[in-house]
Write a protein that holds these residues in place. Structure first.
Motif, short mmCIF file in Angstrom:
data_model
loop_
_atom_site.label_atom_id
_atom_site.label_comp_id
_atom_site.label_asym_id
_atom_site.label_seq_id
_atom_site.Cartn_x
_atom_site.Cartn_y
_atom_site.Cartn_z
N ALA A 60 0.82 -1.21 0.00
CA ALA A 60 0.00 0.00 0.00
C ALA A 60 0.85 1.25 0.00
O ALA A 60 0.42 2.31 -0.46
CB ALA A 60 -0.93 0.00 1.20
N VAL A 61 2.08 1.15 0.52
CA VAL A 61 3.01 2.28 0.53
C VAL A 61 4.35 1.80 0.00
O VAL A 61 4.88 0.78 0.44
CB VAL A 61 3.19 2.87 1.95
CG1 VAL A 61 4.19 4.02 1.92
CG2 VAL A 61 1.87 3.35 2.50
N ALA B 247 8.39 2.91 -0.95
CA ALA B 247 9.47 3.86 -0.71
C ALA B 247 9.10 4.90 0.34
O ALA B 247 9.60 6.02 0.33
CB ALA B 247 9.89 4.55 -2.01
N GLY B 248 8.19 4.54 1.23
CA GLY B 248 7.84 5.41 2.34
C GLY B 248 6.89 6.54 2.03
O GLY B 248 6.34 7.16 2.94
N SER B 249 6.66 6.87 0.74
CA SER B 249 5.85 8.06 0.44
C SER B 249 4.94 7.91 -0.77
O SER B 249 4.17 8.82 -1.07
CB SER B 249 6.75 9.28 0.24
OG SER B 249 7.62 9.06 -0.85
N ILE B 250 5.01 6.79 -1.48
CA ILE B 250 4.16 6.60 -2.67
C ILE B 250 3.01 5.68 -2.28
O ILE B 250 3.21 4.53 -1.90
CB ILE B 250 4.97 5.97 -3.83
CG1 ILE B 250 6.20 6.82 -4.14
CG2 ILE B 250 4.09 5.83 -5.07
CD1 ILE B 250 7.17 6.16 -5.11
N ARG B 251 1.78 6.19 -2.36
CA ARG B 251 0.60 5.41 -1.99
C ARG B 251 0.08 4.64 -3.20
O ARG B 251 0.05 5.18 -4.31
CB ARG B 251 -0.51 6.31 -1.47
CG ARG B 251 -0.26 6.89 -0.08
CD ARG B 251 0.47 8.20 -0.10
NE ARG B 251 -0.30 9.28 -0.68
CZ ARG B 251 0.22 10.47 -0.99
NH1 ARG B 251 1.50 10.70 -0.81
NH2 ARG B 251 -0.53 11.40 -1.52
N PHE C 108 -0.91 5.07 -8.42
CA PHE C 108 0.13 5.48 -7.48
C PHE C 108 0.05 6.99 -7.30
O PHE C 108 0.00 7.73 -8.29
CB PHE C 108 1.51 5.09 -7.99
CG PHE C 108 1.67 3.61 -8.22
CD1 PHE C 108 2.16 2.80 -7.22
CD2 PHE C 108 1.33 3.05 -9.45
CE1 PHE C 108 2.31 1.43 -7.43
CE2 PHE C 108 1.48 1.68 -9.67
CZ PHE C 108 1.97 0.87 -8.65
N GLU C 109 0.01 7.44 -6.07
CA GLU C 109 -0.11 8.88 -5.79
C GLU C 109 1.03 9.30 -4.89
O GLU C 109 1.41 8.58 -3.95
CB GLU C 109 -1.45 9.16 -5.13
CG GLU C 109 -1.74 10.65 -4.93
CD GLU C 109 -3.08 10.88 -4.27
OE1 GLU C 109 -4.03 11.29 -4.96
OE2 GLU C 109 -3.19 10.63 -3.05
N PHE C 110 1.58 10.49 -5.14
CA PHE C 110 2.69 10.97 -4.30
C PHE C 110 2.70 12.50 -4.32
O PHE C 110 2.17 13.13 -5.23
CB PHE C 110 4.04 10.43 -4.78
CG PHE C 110 4.35 10.72 -6.24
CD1 PHE C 110 5.11 11.81 -6.60
CD2 PHE C 110 3.86 9.87 -7.22
CE1 PHE C 110 5.39 12.07 -7.93
CE2 PHE C 110 4.14 10.13 -8.57
CZ PHE C 110 4.90 11.23 -8.92
#
Length: 330
Positions: free
Chosen positions: A147-148, A150-154, A165-167
């Motif tokens: 669901a996540v 690289a720590g920041s891409i949803r 993918f949202e960031f």
């Protein structure tokens, strides 16, 4: 979890682009560690809290307040030297999410607005606008993508469309995000760059909103008492008969009081109100203390990070308010 992935996770909640110009948010003391397993979270990077972080085996220490606002020489055996020495000796990375955390009203700083059930909330002093981007990977297979990333891409799977993918652009650039996404997809999967602005959020200091209904002063005080855990407050300025619009700023936020009153606030809540601010205020300021607002904020920040990183051991280190009421018996 990789160190940079965890920092990306922090900065999705506390975007550095929203921090005040005078602030020092970000890495305070670096470490050689690349993989982290144990995280300590606290309001202050005090010597006592650093010792607690060391004793629990933390390899990452997240605080709200920075170790220092400006570079300082390590020229004497003082608290600053001992703190830096402890962190380096034990290879602990110290990170401060200061006004970067304060500036995201949708994050933990919004806890009081949530507790008071404030509606139509807005920032008092905008600092930046965060842009959101989307990448689509057409695929009918839901797969097992995290669901996540690289720590920041949803990531989420949309039936009939594929993976979305949202960031946020303040955390990662498009090319880097695309590289991370390709690593979790089957080789050769095509990527489609969706609309440049999938959304936007205003970042800024201070929050103002309306109560669900107008309350008498006494009713509002009772409501606030249920939210803020402190045995005493101080007030200044004219006390309103009724309260509907409430504004607040964590920490030493009294400089935003007049902005809040100009926008129709009936009360302004903050900490560390100075004498001349109290003397000159045109509205009612409630000083509930610097500590009470920010200790709860960091407690919630720790819980939010723990929910997003279940493989990490994330511990909140409670502190004590350094300001105490001393009764004087005459």
């Amino acid at each position: 979890m990789h160190l940079t992935d965890f920092i990306h996770m922090i900065e999705r909640i506390a975007p550095v682009c929203g921090a005040a110009e005078w602030d020092n948010s970000g890495v305070q003391v670096a470490s050689r560690c690349t993989e982290i397993h144990s995280v300590a979270v606290a309001l202050d990077p005090s010597e006592a809290n650093i010792e607690k972080a060391v004793s629990q085996g933390a390899d990452f220490f997240l605080t709200h307040h920075p170790l220092a606002f400006k570079p300082q020489p390590l020229s004497g055996n003082d608290s600053y030297f001992r703190s830096v020495s402890q962190l380096i000796t034990n290879d602990i990375c110290l990170y401060s999410a200061h006004t970067s955390l304060d500036a995201n009203p949708a994050g933990p700083v919004g806890w009081l607005a949530e507790s008071l059930k404030l509606q139509n909330c807005k920032t008092l002093e905008p600092t930046a606008v965060s842009m959101q981007h989307r990448i689509i990977a057409p695929s009918a297979d839901s797969g097992s993508i995290p669901a996540v990333i690289a720590g920041s891409i949803r990531c989420r799977h949309i039936q009939g469309i594929g993976h979305e993918f949202e960031f946020d652009t303040e955390n990662i650039v498009y090319e880097t995000a695309a590289d991370h996404i390709r690593q979790v997809l089957p080789a050769g999967t095509s990527l489609l760059k969706a609309e440049e602005r999938a959304g936007r959020r205003e970042l800024g200091l201070g929050i103002s909103g309306s109560l669900p209904c107008r309350l008498s002063w006494h009713e509002f005080v009772q409501l606030l008492e249920k939210s803020v855990e402190r045995t005493f407050w101080t007030t200044c300025g004219p006390v309103p008969e009724t309260v509907e619009t409430v504004a607040y700023c964590t920490g030493s936020g009294s400089s935003l009081a007049e902005t809040a009153f100009a926008r129709g606030a009936d009360v302004f809540i903050t900490g560390d109100v100075k004498y001349h601010t109290a003397l000159d205020t045109t509205g009612c300021i409630i000083d509930v203390g610097h500590f009470s607002l920010e200790e709860e904020m960091m407690r919630r920040f720790a819980a939010l990070l723990a929910a997003g990183a279940p493989d990490l051991d994330i511990t909140f280190l409670p502190s004590q308010d350094p300001i105490r009421l001393h009764p004087v018996h005459g």
